[in-house]
Design an enzyme around this catalytic site. Structure first.
Site, PDB file in Angstrom:
ATOM      1  N   THR A 266      42.150  36.246  37.628  1.00 13.83           N
ATOM      2  CA  THR A 266      41.653  36.540  38.976  1.00 13.83           C
ATOM      3  C   THR A 266      42.144  37.868  39.523  1.00 13.83           C
ATOM      4  O   THR A 266      41.446  38.512  40.305  1.00 13.83           O
ATOM      5  CB  THR A 266      42.064  35.416  39.948  1.00 13.83           C
ATOM      6  OG1 THR A 266      43.495  35.272  39.913  1.00 13.83           O
ATOM      7  CG2 THR A 266      41.413  34.103  39.567  1.00 13.83           C
ATOM      8  N   CYS A 267      43.338  38.305  39.123  1.00 19.20           N
ATOM      9  CA  CYS A 267      43.845  39.561  39.683  1.00 19.20           C
ATOM     10  C   CYS A 267      42.996  40.751  39.267  1.00 19.20           C
ATOM     11  O   CYS A 267      43.001  41.788  39.921  1.00 19.20           O
ATOM     12  CB  CYS A 267      45.302  39.775  39.291  1.00 19.20           C
ATOM     13  SG  CYS A 267      45.577  39.842  37.515  1.00 19.20           S
TER      14      CYS A 267
END
Length: 952
Positions: free
Chosen positions: A919-920
């Protein structure tokens, strides 16, 4: 030629033999000395002359009122001094010598002494009052010395008298055109016609509408925009001259010296009506009389005290209207009047040959401060002077705020005289053209920047006296733009480009600091000036701080955020906030996106504040560490570290961390918040079920989310974000949280009949508690006249008073974790968007911005199948996919275009593997599935799967 009239003195003042003195009517005499009078002045005790660079004085009165009538040389330690100017005051005189590089004072005994405090300065004007004196330097600084009993030195009330020259700091940066000293009051005039006065005001001689002394320079507002070009101070009165010839006088009128056909004092500047239309070119005040010159007709008018014949019209009276001086019989038409001099009991007119005539021509001393102009820049660019001379010139101009503020004035149609808070008086086209010339020469522009940074900016006055002192804040961004343009043309010269980049950065840092050091009133005026800038200059201002912010962020190469960089970043953000508000209020055509520093996302990803977490005690571990964290650590990037039960360490994506911690915090089981009736929004409780400290820690977590660019599930109405920004919530905010109650209150306001029929009172029940909205009158009935008050108090109680204690704890925690100035850059709706996101889902933009890695490309069969499956998902499934890939369910404040999804092929995954997300980086690892049906099933299973943050 010199004409004089007034009290009896030695024939010819000792300048010529008595038999060479010409006599005219009314006691007027003229003399043509062999050595021309270059300058002269008359005071209370002396009249002084300068001829051939030498000074001589005639005592008008001795210690006991007597005088010997002889012209004498003052006592000097160095008889080789070349004098250029003299002014006589009440008891002595001030002399200017050696091209302005030496100032001497002369006492009653005509002994001259060098003045201390003006060493290494070039003085261009001097003035002398009864007991105080003034000097204006070439670089625009005003110095004063002498008695300060009435504040005539302008050095604040507490400052004592001074024997050495002291700078008047409050006028630093004001480009002065002229100075004048009266009996015990002082005046200066700026290049744009602004008049400042201070000192004794017993008769209204400061023109401020009262008789109160002033100890600091004060603007005479009633003379603003009057195009004032000259000022003169008498004993207790003052006169000003406007371009076009209008004369204003004010102060003591007891001898008629104001010329208003009365002997009354005037506390405000008043036009001398008798001179209206005469096109006066010069005005000068004696102690109790006034002289004016109408140059076109060579007429001198006088008014005031004439008891010693100083009016030159044959009348020994007090005269309250202008009357011509009888010069006709002694005036030689080959001469023109250069200067009028008015003393206590004497008047003088100094004549010089008309241009073209032989013999003595009028002198042309440089009496103006140094300013930058096209001719000077052309001389620098051409290299006609040596580099040593050019460097010296650059240092003189660019080290002086007054010099820069007096440059580039819009003189066409006298526009600079119309200066106000909304009109700075600068010629912006000239500014851009001049700095463009400088920027084309690397050596010149680098030297200019060095001087500005090292000399000019450190000495800027944070409390400027007026608009003129703020002009350089409009000039400097254009100077930097010139440097940037020069840098772009030198890109092939890597070293030069690097040096210029550093110059730009350091100059921008210094300028930002000085802007924020300005007092609030000055910053407000600067903001108004910004709002009136041409579009390209305003856009340049925004670009400057936006790009410098990005560049500053890009230089961070260590994990820990450098405190100096952060300090300057915050300053840039504050200035961008100021300019943003200017653009909004002035409806300027600059978009919000122009102010956004996208690189800040990368900055916030640099972690240095670590949270050590256990899966089974997320909130407990989080709160225990937040309690002891300092503001400095909280405001640095976040790194969440998760330890499993077998002590295995895993770095947790902070978006995952915020997703789960806020899920726990906002759950009903936490008892931290109360839900509305339809369980869609939450608010603070009126009755505490948990320790108050938890609201402080809750606020810290919200601040951390803001600082770390993470969208979170914060189900609050807009009222929360208004309160954080000190904006008062309204009825519409209550309607959002409690539609039924809010719309009922709206119905009361809109009710067309008698509200008393509803039988409502100012007593309400909220959260199980009965509350008096008006404690001073319990049970007060709601009527048509007070229903607005009733609704306002109702809303205020629910959204403010009932939750005041817990909200203040939340707010304190929030601003512990993030900088207030960053938050205050947003409107409430924008702040909610930053923290919570929005629901403007544009899936087409997501698809358009997606990039592919590995073996994938846009037309790859797996990618085609993926987007077909995605298009067939339900709206809620698409939101779940956004949460899966980014860690947030709602769209960031910058819109879907801020989501840059990457899809990477994974051949090491089997057909049984689910898609995985980092997700980052918004990275989707997608197996190459054999068919569309398998892909659909695996995608849906993945987005509905329990979050990986909690997996063993």
């Amino acid at each position: 030629m010199l004409c004089y009239w007034g009290a009896q003195v030695r024939e010819g003042f000792g300048l010529s033999q008595p038999d060479r003195v010409r006599h005219g009517n009314y006691g007027i005499r003229s003399v043509c000395p062999k050595s021309a009078v270059q300058d002269m002045s008359a005071g209370r005790s002396f009249v002084g002359f300068i001829r051939n660079g030498k000074v001589s004085v005639l005592r008008l009165r001795g210690e006991n009122g007597d005088h010997d009538g002889k012209l004498k040389q003052p006592q000097l330690k160095n008889d080789k001094i070349i004098f250029i100017s003299i002014v006589c005051g009440g008891a002595g005189a001030v002399l200017l010598a050696d091209g302005g590089r030496q100032v001497l004072t002369m006492d009653k005994s005509i002994v001259c002494s060098p003045l201390k405090g003006l060493e290494n300065r070039q003085v261009i004007q001097i003035a002398c009052g009864d007991q105080h004196s003034m000097a204006l330097t070439k670089d625009g600084q005003l110095f004063v010395w002498g008695d300060n009993t009435h504040g005539q030195l302008g050095l604040e009330k507490e400052q004592p008298s001074s024997l050495t020259a002291q700078p008047v700091k409050s006028l630093c940066g004001i480009p002065l055109a002229q100075i004048s000293a009266g009996g015990d009051h002082s005046f200066v005039l700026s290049l744009s016609g602004v008049v400042f006065g201070w000192g004794k005001n017993s008769a209204g001689q400061l023109g401020l509408g009262d008789t109160t002394d002033r100890h600091v320079p004060t603007v005479v507002n009633s003379l603003n925009r009057k195009k004032t070009v000259s000022i003169s101070c008498g004993g207790e009165h003052t006169a000003t001259l406007s371009k076009g010839g209008t004369v204003f006088t004010f102060g003591s009128g007891g001898f008629g010296q104001l010329g208003h056909n009365s002997f009354e004092d005037e506390h405000h500047p008043r036009v001398v009506a008798e001179l209206w239309g005469s096109k006066v070119s010069q005005v000068t005040c004696g102690r109790r009389h006034t002289l004016v010159l109408v140059e076109s007709s060579k007429l001198i008018y006088s008014f005031g005290c004439g008891m010693q014949g100083q009016l030159g019209n044959g009348e020994m009276i007090k005269q309250s209207v202008p009357f011509p001086v009888g010069l006709s019989t002694v005036c030689d038409h080959a001469y023109m009047i250069e200067k009028l001099i008015a003393g206590e009991n004497h008047s003088f007119a100094l004549f010089f040959k008309e241009p073209g005539n032989e013999s003595d021509s009028k002198p042309n001393p440089s009496r103006g401060i140094l300013t930058l102009d096209d001719r000077m820049i052309d001389r620098w660019v051409s290299g006609s002077d040596s580099w040593k001379v050019i460097k010296k010139d650059i240092n003189k101009v660019f080290s002086s705020a007054a010099s820069l503020n007096g440059s580039f004035l819009k003189t066409s149609c006298d526009e600079h005289y119309q200066m106000s808070e909304e009109h700075c008086g600068l010629d912006f086209d000239l500014v851009k053209a001049s700095f463009a010339k400088l920027s084309n020469n690397e050596r010149l522009i680098s030297e200019v920047v060095r001087v500005v940074q090292q000399t000019l900016l450190p000495d800027l006055n944070p409390n400027p006296a007026g608009v003129e002192a703020l002009r350089l804040y409009l000039l400097l961004p254009e100077l930097i733009r010139g440097l940037q343009e020069q840098q772009r043309t030198e890109l092939t010269k890597a070293m030069a480009s690097k040096i210029q980049e550093q110059q730009i950065t350091e100059l921008t840092k210094a300028m930002a600091s000085k802007i924020l050091d300005l007092n609030p009133a000055a910053r407000k005026v600067l903001e108004i000036s910004w709002s009136k800038l041409p579009d390209d200059m305003l856009k340049n201002l925004v670009d400057l701080f936006q790009k410098e912010s990005a560049m500053l962020i890009g230089r961070i190469s260590v994990v820990k955020l450098n405190s100096d960089i952060k300090k300057h970043l915050l300053k840039y953000v504050r200035i961008l906030q100021m300019v943003y508000q200017v653009c909004r209020s002035a409806h300027r055509d600059i978009t919000k996106s122009d102010f956004i520093v996208h690189e800040v996302n990368g900055l916030l990803d640099v972690g240095c504040f670590q949270l050590i977490l256990r899966r089974t005690a997320l909130l407990e571990d989080c709160f225990s560490q937040l309690r002891t964290a300092s503001k400095q650590h909280l405001r640095e990037g976040l790194l969440a570290v998760f330890y499993t039960e077998d002590l295995r360490k895993t770095d947790v994506n902070k978006r995952d961390f915020f997703l789960n911690v806020f899920k726990e915090l906002c759950a009903p089981e936490s008892q931290l918040l109360r839900e509305n009736d339809n369980k869609t929004l939450s608010w603070f409780p009126t009755k505490l079920s948990v320790d108050k400290e938890k609201f402080f820690l809750f606020g810290i977590l919200c601040g951390l989310a803001f600082n770390n660019n993470s969208v979170v599930n914060l189900p609050f109405p807009l009222a929360l974000f208004k309160k954080l920004l000190n904006v008062k919530p309204c009825l519409e905010d209550l309607i959002e949280f409690s539609p039924v109650l809010g719309k009922s209150l709206r119905y009361i306001l809109d009710f067309n009949d008698d509200v008393t029929d509803m039988e409502l009172i100012f007593t309400i029940t909220w959260d199980g508690t009965e509350v008096e909205l008006d404690p001073a009158e319990p049970g007060k009935v709601v009527t048509n006249y007070n229903r607005t008050e009733f609704v306002d108090k109702y809303v205020d109680y629910i959204l403010n008073k009932s939750v005041e204690e817990v909200f203040e704890e939340f707010k304190r925690g929030f601003f512990n974790a993030c900088d207030r100035c960053l938050v205050e850059m947003f409107e409430p709706e924008e702040l909610r968007g930053v923290l919570v996101g929005n629901e403007e889902y544009d899936w087409d933009i997501l698809k358009k911005n997606t990039t592919y890695e590995g073996s994938f490309y846009a037309e790859h069969p797996t990618i085609i199948s993926f987007w077909e499956v995605f298009d067939e998902l339900t709206p809620n499934e698409k939101k779940a996919f956004l949460l899966f890939i980014t860690g947030f369910e709602k769209v960031p404040i910058l819109g879907m275009s801020a989501v840059k999804m990457r899809v990477r092929s994974r051949f090491d995954f089997t057909q049984d593997h689910l898609p995985e997300a980092l997700t980052c980086h918004a990275l989707l690892d997608l197996p190459v599935y054999q068919n569309k049906e398998t892909l659909r099933a695996k995608v849906i299973e993945a987005i509905n799967h329990k979050r990986g943050f909690w997996e063993e």
